[in-house]
Motif scaffolding. Structure first.
Motif, PDB file in Angstrom:
ATOM      1  N   CYS A  17      43.696  58.702  51.263  1.00  0.00           N
ATOM      2  CA  CYS A  17      44.453  59.926  50.996  1.00  0.00           C
ATOM      3  C   CYS A  17      44.881  60.064  49.538  1.00  0.00           C
ATOM      4  O   CYS A  17      45.577  61.030  49.179  1.00  0.00           O
ATOM      5  N   ILE A  18      44.539  59.133  48.684  1.00  0.00           N
ATOM      6  CA  ILE A  18      44.911  59.236  47.273  1.00  0.00           C
ATOM      7  C   ILE A  18      44.213  60.456  46.669  1.00  0.00           C
ATOM      8  O   ILE A  18      43.025  60.695  46.925  1.00  0.00           O
ATOM      9  N   PRO A  19      44.958  61.268  45.917  1.00  0.00           N
ATOM     10  CA  PRO A  19      44.309  62.430  45.271  1.00  0.00           C
ATOM     11  C   PRO A  19      43.104  61.997  44.442  1.00  0.00           C
ATOM     12  O   PRO A  19      43.167  61.044  43.662  1.00  0.00           O
ATOM     13  N   GLY A  20      42.024  62.691  44.671  1.00  0.00           N
ATOM     14  CA  GLY A  20      40.778  62.362  43.995  1.00  0.00           C
ATOM     15  C   GLY A  20      39.917  61.396  44.780  1.00  0.00           C
ATOM     16  O   GLY A  20      38.791  61.093  44.365  1.00  0.00           O
ATOM     17  N   GLY A  21      40.476  60.884  45.935  1.00  0.00           N
ATOM     18  CA  GLY A  21      39.766  59.903  46.757  1.00  0.00           C
ATOM     19  C   GLY A  21      38.815  60.563  47.736  1.00  0.00           C
ATOM     20  O   GLY A  21      38.476  61.748  47.588  1.00  0.00           O
ATOM     21  N   PRO A  22      38.388  59.900  48.752  1.00  0.00           N
ATOM     22  CA  PRO A  22      38.836  58.543  49.104  1.00  0.00           C
ATOM     23  C   PRO A  22      38.211  57.463  48.222  1.00  0.00           C
ATOM     24  O   PRO A  22      37.140  57.648  47.678  1.00  0.00           O
ATOM     25  N   THR A  24      37.515  53.106  47.861  1.00  0.00           N
ATOM     26  CA  THR A  24      37.293  51.886  48.628  1.00  0.00           C
ATOM     27  C   THR A  24      38.457  50.937  48.398  1.00  0.00           C
ATOM     28  O   THR A  24      38.770  50.608  47.243  1.00  0.00           O
ATOM     29  N   PRO A  25      39.158  50.511  49.479  1.00  0.00           N
ATOM     30  CA  PRO A  25      40.302  49.607  49.286  1.00  0.00           C
ATOM     31  C   PRO A  25      39.827  48.244  48.802  1.00  0.00           C
ATOM     32  O   PRO A  25      38.700  47.828  49.074  1.00  0.00           O
ATOM     33  N   PRO A  26      40.680  47.543  48.064  1.00  0.00           N
ATOM     34  CA  PRO A  26      40.298  46.205  47.594  1.00  0.00           C
ATOM     35  C   PRO A  26      40.252  45.214  48.751  1.00  0.00           C
ATOM     36  O   PRO A  26      40.829  45.437  49.818  1.00  0.00           O
ATOM     37  N   ALA A  27      39.557  44.116  48.522  1.00  0.00           N
ATOM     38  CA  ALA A  27      39.489  43.066  49.532  1.00  0.00           C
ATOM     39  C   ALA A  27      40.799  42.307  49.595  1.00  0.00           C
ATOM     40  O   ALA A  27      41.605  42.318  48.643  1.00  0.00           O
ATOM     41  N   CYS A  28      41.041  41.643  50.730  1.00  0.00           N
ATOM     42  CA  CYS A  28      42.261  40.856  50.911  1.00  0.00           C
ATOM     43  C   CYS A  28      42.267  39.715  49.895  1.00  0.00           C
ATOM     44  O   CYS A  28      41.273  38.992  49.743  1.00  0.00           O
ATOM     45  N   SER A  29      43.362  39.549  49.193  1.00  0.00           N
ATOM     46  CA  SER A  29      43.463  38.502  48.190  1.00  0.00           C
ATOM     47  C   SER A  29      43.574  37.107  48.786  1.00  0.00           C
ATOM     48  O   SER A  29      43.470  36.119  48.057  1.00  0.00           O
ATOM     49  N   GLU A  35      39.549  44.712  55.600  1.00  0.00           N
ATOM     50  CA  GLU A  35      40.534  45.480  56.360  1.00  0.00           C
ATOM     51  C   GLU A  35      41.875  45.436  55.619  1.00  0.00           C
ATOM     52  O   GLU A  35      42.791  44.697  55.973  1.00  0.00           O
ATOM     53  N   TYR A  36      41.993  46.209  54.536  1.00  0.00           N
ATOM     54  CA  TYR A  36      43.192  46.189  53.695  1.00  0.00           C
ATOM     55  C   TYR A  36      44.377  46.786  54.460  1.00  0.00           C
ATOM     56  O   TYR A  36      44.250  47.776  55.162  1.00  0.00           O
ATOM     57  N   TYR A  37      45.557  46.129  54.272  1.00  0.00           N
ATOM     58  CA  TYR A  37      46.780  46.628  54.923  1.00  0.00           C
ATOM     59  C   TYR A  37      47.824  47.030  53.880  1.00  0.00           C
ATOM     60  O   TYR A  37      48.190  48.195  53.760  1.00  0.00           O
ATOM     61  N   SER A  38      48.320  46.090  53.097  1.00  0.00           N
ATOM     62  CA  SER A  38      49.355  46.399  52.102  1.00  0.00           C
ATOM     63  C   SER A  38      49.539  45.195  51.184  1.00  0.00           C
ATOM     64  O   SER A  38      49.318  44.045  51.601  1.00  0.00           O
ATOM     65  N   GLN A  39      49.958  45.476  49.955  1.00  0.00           N
ATOM     66  CA  GLN A  39      50.321  44.430  49.003  1.00  0.00           C
ATOM     67  C   GLN A  39      49.186  43.434  48.789  1.00  0.00           C
ATOM     68  O   GLN A  39      49.403  42.231  48.681  1.00  0.00           O
TER      69      GLN A  39
END
Length: 449
Positions: A17-22, A24-29, A35-39
């Motif tokens: 939902c980021i403006p200009g998106g969608p 690809t979320p980063p990988a889990c650190s 499956e990115y969740y938060s932080q």
């Protein structure tokens, strides 16, 4: 080098939902999952995620979620049925069962249990606690997978080909004494003999699978078999049905008939039970004087078994004989109180005076007296039949009340097809309640019932 999770900038939108998106979320650190969740963490690695996996707070099993309050399925049931307290073995303040042990110590005892031996509840202190994955030892599986093997094939063939020896004589009990029920429960849990269970487990689990017994009923029948071995140690694995039925006075008796069925399948039962109607008849007539009692026994035997001796008579159903017996007993009891000892002196006036005013009871009593004096007259026990001069009136017949057509119409158009089918069968084909209860799909042949 990946940035730390706390250095990840906070945004108020997901990556879709980021403006200009969608984007690809980063990988889990931590685990590298997509499956990115938060932080910078995925749903399985973030401590605040509903999908974060941890250990059960009671049994320490790995694989539970925060949304389940950190308890596995079995510990959730324990938490709602058992109290909180200190475990006898590990001394943790958790949910404890009836024996005073927590679920982790009980599962450890089951892990170290030798087949055929009782649970060693101190196994956790001897060998240490055995951890496991959550719900992996759950017994909620199909019945075929959960039933253990009672014995090996070689042992089963040996048991079948070697029947238990039949005692030459039977020594009746001189002083029957009921044992202490609490002591029996303790001994049945501690018993190490497998003579009875090794012969009956195969038949027990087969009958439980065939008749869909619950796990509780199966365990109770198995415990009752062990109790039989304690109560009758000299029975030599041959138990009398009358002794088993007598156990219900101090052992609850809820599964005695199931226990008898298992012993009968295993060939270990001596069935000395008499017909239930015979026992009832003897209890109702044992106080009657002779020869009246003998005359009633003759009537009962010919009614139940029939007779080929002239005049011949077909056997009747025991429920019919039972109903007629209850119909004539009030009059016979009144005649005994008047010091009558034989039915040979009963006249027509005596029967008319004994008939009740209620049409249904009058009809039942007259049917009983007609069959009674007809048989006694044919066997020359009485001189005349006093019922010949008394007309037989029909019972009271209640007219069926009319039903509301609206209720029938609503039932016929009910959205539930089972209700509509049952009502249509009764309304259009006049099926009785018993016929509707026992109807099967195989009863439909070429579109006709």
């Amino acid at each position: 080098m990946k940035p730390a999770a706390w250095l990840t900038p906070r945004i108020d939108f997901c990556y879709d939902c980021i403006p200009g998106g969608p984007f690809t979320p980063p990988a889990c650190s931590k685990c590298g999952s997509a499956e990115y969740y938060s932080q910078g963490l995925c749903a399985h690695c973030h401590p605040g995620s509903p999908g974060f996996i941890g250990s059960c707070r009671d049994c320490l099993a790995w694989g539970v979620y925060r949304q389940r309050n950190w308890r596995c399925w079995k510990c959730r049931w324990w938490f709602t049925h058992y109290p909180q307290g200190e475990c006898v073995s590990c001394h943790r303040e958790v949910t404890i069962g009836e024996q005073g042990y927590c679920r982790l110590c009980l599962e450890t005892a089951r892990y170290h249990q030798t087949p055929g031996e009782p649970l060693d509840l101190d196994a956790a202190r001897k060998y240490g606690q055995q951890l496991f994955l959550a719900s992996m030892n759950d017994s909620r599986r199909p019945a075929e997978l959960r039933l253990p093997m009672a014995m090996s094939i070689r042992e089963a063939l040996k048991v079948i080909n070697t029947p238990p020896p039949v005692p030459a004589s039977y020594q009746p009990v001189l002083f029957p004494i009921d044992p202490d029920p609490e002591r029996l429960r303790q001994r049945s849990n501690e018993i190490r003999l497998r003579d009875i269970t090794s012969r009956t487990d195969h038949f027990l689990y087969a009958r439980a699978r065939e008749y869909a017994w619950s796990k509780r009923q199966t365990n109770q029948v198995r415990r009752t078999l062990k109790v039989l071995q304690l109560v009758f140690p000299g029975a030599n694995l041959r138990f009398r049905a009358s002794d088993i039925l007598a156990m219900r006075s101090y052992d609850g008796g809820s599964n005695m008939r199931s226990t008898i069925e298992v012993l009968e399948d295993a060939g270990l039962l001596i069935d000395d039970r008499g017909p239930s109607f015979t026992t009832l008849f003897e209890r109702k007539t044992h106080a009657l004087p002779e020869p009246m009692r003998s005359q009633l026994e003759l009537w009962r035997d010919i009614m139940v078994d029939g007779s080929k001796t002239p005049p011949p008579r077909q056997p009747r159903d025991t429920m019919t004989v039972k109903g007629q017996m209850y119909g004539i007993l009030p009059a016979i009891t009144r005649w005994v109180e008047d010091e009558r000892t034989s039915l040979a002196g009963i006249s027509t006036e005596d029967i008319v005076a004994a008939l009740p005013d209620d049409p249904s009871r009058r009809h039942t009593m007259m049917l009983g007296f007609r069959s009674l004096f007809t048989i006694l007259r044919g066997r020359k026990q009485v001189f005349i039949d006093p019922t010949n001069a008394i007309p037989l009136r029909g019972p009271r017949r209640n007219l069926p009340l009319p039903m509301e057509p609206t209720a029938i119409r609503d039932a016929l158009t009910n959205p539930d097809p089972a209700i509509a089918l049952a009502v249509s069968l009764v309304a259009f084909h006049a099926l009785t309640t018993q016929q509707v209860q026992h109807i099967q799909l195989t009863d439909i042949i070429d579109g006709r019932l």
